[in-house]
Design a protein around this motif. Structure first.
Motif, mmCIF file in Angstrom:
data_model
loop_
_atom_site.group_PDB
_atom_site.id
_atom_site.type_symbol
_atom_site.label_atom_id
_atom_site.label_comp_id
_atom_site.label_asym_id
_atom_site.label_seq_id
_atom_site.Cartn_x
_atom_site.Cartn_y
_atom_site.Cartn_z
ATOM 1 N N GLY A 15 114.553 83.514 75.751
ATOM 2 C CA GLY A 15 113.172 83.759 75.349
ATOM 3 C C GLY A 15 112.767 82.997 74.105
ATOM 4 N N ARG A 18 111.616 79.514 74.876
ATOM 5 C CA ARG A 18 110.453 79.358 75.757
ATOM 6 C C ARG A 18 109.170 79.875 75.132
ATOM 7 N N GLN A 19 109.174 80.206 73.852
ATOM 8 C CA GLN A 19 107.995 80.759 73.188
ATOM 9 C C GLN A 19 107.029 79.655 72.821
ATOM 10 N N PHE A 21 104.722 82.816 74.523
ATOM 11 C CA PHE A 21 104.328 83.265 75.847
ATOM 12 C C PHE A 21 102.832 83.542 75.823
ATOM 13 N N CYS A 23 99.970 86.004 77.495
ATOM 14 C CA CYS A 23 99.734 87.223 78.262
ATOM 15 C C CYS A 23 98.250 87.244 78.604
ATOM 16 N N GLU A 35 98.528 84.780 72.746
ATOM 17 C CA GLU A 35 99.882 84.265 72.592
ATOM 18 C C GLU A 35 100.766 85.390 72.094
#
Length: 149
Positions: A15, A18-19, A21, A23, A35
């Motif tokens: 995680g 891959r940030q 994210f 939503c 974010e």
């Protein structure tokens, strides 16, 4: 009022790489996207980058060159600094001459501080020229008329 909750499960190391994210929630009243970060257990939430501008020192103008420097610094995450290069303006017009970028320096908090210096002449400072440093939507101005003393 519309409320929604969501959970994304993955290993911390996966995680972190891959940030950020995104939503996104959609419903009849509209759509909203934000974010989302997860820096790990016990880490403070991210804060927006902050910008500071330091005016020239009066003593610097006493030297033989009669020049001084303005210092503009931005404090934020590596991602913030990469997407927010510092730009200089002189009375609203872009300046490129006399600009020196400073390499980012890590702070104990995990944030970085990057900066830029601009050489100003005593004549410009005394005449009231307005100097601006800008990074993203943040701007800071300074001129002799804006400073105390």
């Amino acid at each position: 009022t519309f409320r929604a909750a969501s959970r994304l499960g993955m290993e911390l190391e996966e995680g972190k790489g891959r940030q950020p994210f995104r939503c996104r929630a959609r419903h009849a009243g509209g759509e909203r996207s934000v974010e989302v970060y997860n820096p790990g257990p016990g880490a403070p939430p991210p804060s927006p980058p902050s910008l500071t501008l330091r005016p020239p020192s009066r003593e610097d103008f006493q030297g033989p060159s009669r020049n001084s420097t303005l210092l503009c610094q931005i404090r934020g995450s590596r991602r913030d600094l990469g997407s927010a290069p510092i730009q200089w303006l002189r009375n609203g017009a872009p300046v490129r001459d006399g600009v020196a970028a400073l390499e980012p320096v890590p702070e104990p908090s995990g944030l970085l501080v990057a900066g830029s210096r601009l050489v100003v002449t005593e004549a410009d400072w005394e005449s009231g020229v307005v100097f601006t440093c800008r990074a993203r939507e943040e701007m800071r101005n300074t001129s002799k008329g804006m400073e105390c003393g």
